[in-house]
Design a protein around this motif. Structure first.
Motif, PDB file in Angstrom:
ATOM      1  N   LEU A 134      92.744  73.892  77.336  1.00  0.00           N
ATOM      2  CA  LEU A 134      93.321  72.838  78.169  1.00  0.00           C
ATOM      3  C   LEU A 134      93.149  71.468  77.523  1.00  0.00           C
ATOM      4  O   LEU A 134      94.070  70.643  77.529  1.00  0.00           O
ATOM      5  N   GLY A 192      98.919  69.329  84.339  1.00  0.00           N
ATOM      6  CA  GLY A 192     100.275  69.373  83.808  1.00  0.00           C
ATOM      7  C   GLY A 192     101.246  68.568  84.645  1.00  0.00           C
ATOM      8  O   GLY A 192     102.110  67.858  84.124  1.00  0.00           O
ATOM      9  N   VAL A 217      99.486  81.489  90.128  1.00  0.00           N
ATOM     10  CA  VAL A 217      98.079  81.356  90.526  1.00  0.00           C
ATOM     11  C   VAL A 217      97.848  81.970  91.906  1.00  0.00           C
ATOM     12  O   VAL A 217      96.888  82.728  92.122  1.00  0.00           O
ATOM     13  N   GLU A 271     106.341  73.968  86.902  1.00  0.00           N
ATOM     14  CA  GLU A 271     105.124  73.664  87.653  1.00  0.00           C
ATOM     15  C   GLU A 271     104.976  74.597  88.858  1.00  0.00           C
ATOM     16  O   GLU A 271     103.904  75.178  89.081  1.00  0.00           O
ATOM     17  N   ALA A 330     102.169  75.931  79.767  1.00  0.00           N
ATOM     18  CA  ALA A 330     102.292  77.038  80.716  1.00  0.00           C
ATOM     19  C   ALA A 330     101.552  78.270  80.201  1.00  0.00           C
ATOM     20  O   ALA A 330     100.889  78.980  80.970  1.00  0.00           O
ATOM     21  N   GLY A 341      93.102  77.980  87.250  1.00  0.00           N
ATOM     22  CA  GLY A 341      94.536  77.917  87.040  1.00  0.00           C
ATOM     23  C   GLY A 341      95.154  76.707  87.695  1.00  0.00           C
ATOM     24  O   GLY A 341      96.100  76.099  87.166  1.00  0.00           O
ATOM     25  N   PHE A 395      94.892  73.571  85.569  1.00  0.00           N
ATOM     26  CA  PHE A 395      95.978  73.475  84.592  1.00  0.00           C
ATOM     27  C   PHE A 395      97.242  72.924  85.242  1.00  0.00           C
ATOM     28  O   PHE A 395      97.891  72.022  84.706  1.00  0.00           O
ATOM     29  N   ALA A 396      97.623  73.491  86.390  1.00  0.00           N
ATOM     30  CA  ALA A 396      98.839  73.056  87.071  1.00  0.00           C
ATOM     31  C   ALA A 396      98.753  71.587  87.468  1.00  0.00           C
ATOM     32  O   ALA A 396      99.717  70.827  87.316  1.00  0.00           O
ATOM     33  N   ALA A 414      97.957  77.899  80.872  1.00  0.00           N
ATOM     34  CA  ALA A 414      97.603  78.121  82.277  1.00  0.00           C
ATOM     35  C   ALA A 414      97.378  79.598  82.575  1.00  0.00           C
ATOM     36  O   ALA A 414      96.687  79.950  83.539  1.00  0.00           O
ATOM     37  N   ILE A 469     104.052  78.156  87.864  1.00  0.00           N
ATOM     38  CA  ILE A 469     102.623  78.309  87.559  1.00  0.00           C
ATOM     39  C   ILE A 469     101.813  78.418  88.847  1.00  0.00           C
ATOM     40  O   ILE A 469     100.917  79.267  88.967  1.00  0.00           O
ATOM     41  N   ARG A 510      93.481  83.914  88.886  1.00  0.00           N
ATOM     42  CA  ARG A 510      93.380  82.619  88.215  1.00  0.00           C
ATOM     43  C   ARG A 510      92.597  81.614  89.051  1.00  0.00           C
ATOM     44  O   ARG A 510      91.846  80.816  88.534  1.00  0.00           O
TER      45      ARG A 510
END
Length: 470
Positions: A232, A418, A436, A429, A187, A411, A414-415, A190, A432, A407
């Motif tokens: 990442l 993940g 974003v 989740e 997190a 971003g 990343f989410a 992110a 995040i 982001r």
């Protein structure tokens, strides 16, 4: 006679080997057309949602990628249940599309479950290919020559913009909310991203793209992307092992950095080979096919050395950015990205269950606090980057900080990763994703305020970088 003595045992042996095949063939023959129907129907929903969401966002003067994300939320588990996945305990009976297929084909429950899982796997793979193409395109758009021009100032801003939110986010989640180390690190990672496409578009509209602040913001955002992709790759690799080993972390950081820098340094040699190959090919796809061969091979290498496929794709984009065929390659990749990247953004939204942040449910309130915390860190962690600029009296530090806040698509990468890896629970989740969305929505108007309304806008065509969805 000889043949008659040889063929029976031979044919008997072959029939024994082939015994499972008719069963498998029956399963494939029965399921494959229905799986294909499910995939096609899901793609229809995804493309309709992405286009509708992007058009609405564009008309409201927001980034189209956010429209695709919100549209994904609407068609996904949070609302219409048109695009859902088996993760999180969902079943085929929860899917509207699966119910339609069941009605059309009179499927038994076990067959429906099998088809649902296979169809979801296909969509997930297409989304993963979409994000690889997205990072390849971002790499192509990250002008290394521009980085050399902005130099040390942009580098300092980028490093602060990565280190501050990453450290504050990770430590805060672990100390205040007792989140486990690896999800907290993910997190925090992110929070490091910056969307260069969104920021550069607003700067262009304000006529500030060529200003000192604009150059620092854009250069820092590019470096930010590079650092963010390395981060990442490291945290995603940690997620695979499930534990933090200091020696392994050091290995991952060194290997990711070496992989990226080595790719760029070897780029000069490869560029000449790439151009020579392109000149020899006379059929359709003479540029784009070799480019994708290189991108996918680099993605494979990234995956093979226990980093991430997207790091290899990003490195491939950086390398090919230096070729003479770069402008033509940009145009050829856009329609391919337009076809596959929306699948990624819509599925990220579709997987996000906003119900976990319903304040009426007591156990959800911790998730809401996490979302508020991440928003605060996301804004403050980038806002302070303006004060990292040195030796520039009179520079607009607030504008630099605000310009680093959105982001955007990075971003969401990343989410998405993940979520797919299972390392993030639903509240984290969704927190995040909300971070974003809000940072990307808030940055453009605040950037206009930071620069003031007296600027003269310049044509949008001068914008150097646009995201795949824009």
């Amino acid at each position: 006679m000889i043949l008659s003595n040889i063929l029976p045992p031979f044919s008997g042996g072959m029939s024994a080997l082939m015994t499972p095949i008719p069963f498998l063939a029956t399963v494939v023959a029965e399921d494959s057309p229905i799986i294909l129907s499910g995939v096609l129907l899901t793609l229809v929903v995804i493309y309709l949602a992405s286009k509708f969401g992007a058009e609405v966002a564009r008309r409201l003067d927001f980034p189209p990628v956010l429209g695709e994300l919100v549209a994904g939320v609407i068609v996904g588990v949070s609302a219409l249940h048109l695009v859902i996945f088996p993760e999180g305990g969902l079943s085929a009976s929860d899917s509207v599309i699966m119910k339609a297929l069941q009605g059309l084909n009179q499927l038994a429950p076990d067959a429906l479950t099998r088809i649902f899982e296979s169809q979801s796997e296909v969509i997930s793979v297409l989304a993963e290919i979409g994000v690889i193409i997205l990072l390849f395109e971002i790499g192509l758009e990250s002008d290394l020559r521009q980085l050399k021009e902005v130099g040390i100032q942009a580098t300092v801003v980028a490093c602060v913009g990565v280190a501050a939110p990453f450290a504050a986010g990770t430590a805060g989640l672990m100390l205040l909310f007792h989140v486990a180390a690896i999800p907290a690190i993910f997190a925090g990672a992110a929070l490091t991203a910056t969307s260069i496409g969104i920021t550069s578009k607003v700067l262009s509209e304000l006529g500030q793209l060529k200003s000192k602040e604009g150059q620092i913001i854009v250069g820092a955002a590019v470096i930010d992307d590079v650092l963010g992709i390395i981060v990442l790759a490291v945290v995603a690799s940690l997620a695979k092992t499930g534990e933090i080993d200091v020696a392994n972390v050091i290995y991952l950081i060194v290997s990711a950095t070496a992989f990226l820098i080595g790719s760029i340094l070897l780029g000069g040699v490869f560029n000449k080979s790439f151009v020579a190959i392109v000149e020899q090919l006379k059929t359709r796809g003479n540029i784009v096919i070799p480019a994708f061969i290189f991108a996918f091979f680099m993605a494979f290498l990234g995956n093979a050395i226990h980093l991430e496929a997207i790091l290899g794709a990003f490195a491939a984009g950086l390398v090919l950015d230096e070729t003479d065929a770069r402008n033509e390659l940009d145009e050829l990749i856009k329609p391919i990205a337009d076809l596959l990247v929306p699948i990624f953004f819509v599925t990220v939204g579709a997987r996000a269950d906003l119900g976990v942040l319903n304040p009426a449910v007591p156990e959800n309130r911790a998730g809401l606090l996490i979302a508020v915390f991440l928003m605060g860190v996301a804004i403050i962690g980038k806002l302070i980057t303006g004060w990292a600029v040195f030796g520039q009296p009179g520079i607009n530090r607030v504008a630099i900080g605000v310009g680093m806040i959105p982001r955007g698509e990075v971003g969401l990468v990343f989410a998405g990763i993940g979520s797919a890896s299972g390392i993030l629970d639903k509240p984290l989740e969704v927190s995040i994703i909300i971070m974003v969305i809000l940072t990307t929505f808030l940055a453009p108007p605040f950037l206009r305020v930071a620069f003031g309304s007296s600027t003269n806008p310049i044509p949008e065509s001068t914008t150097p970088v646009e995201t795949a969805s824009e």
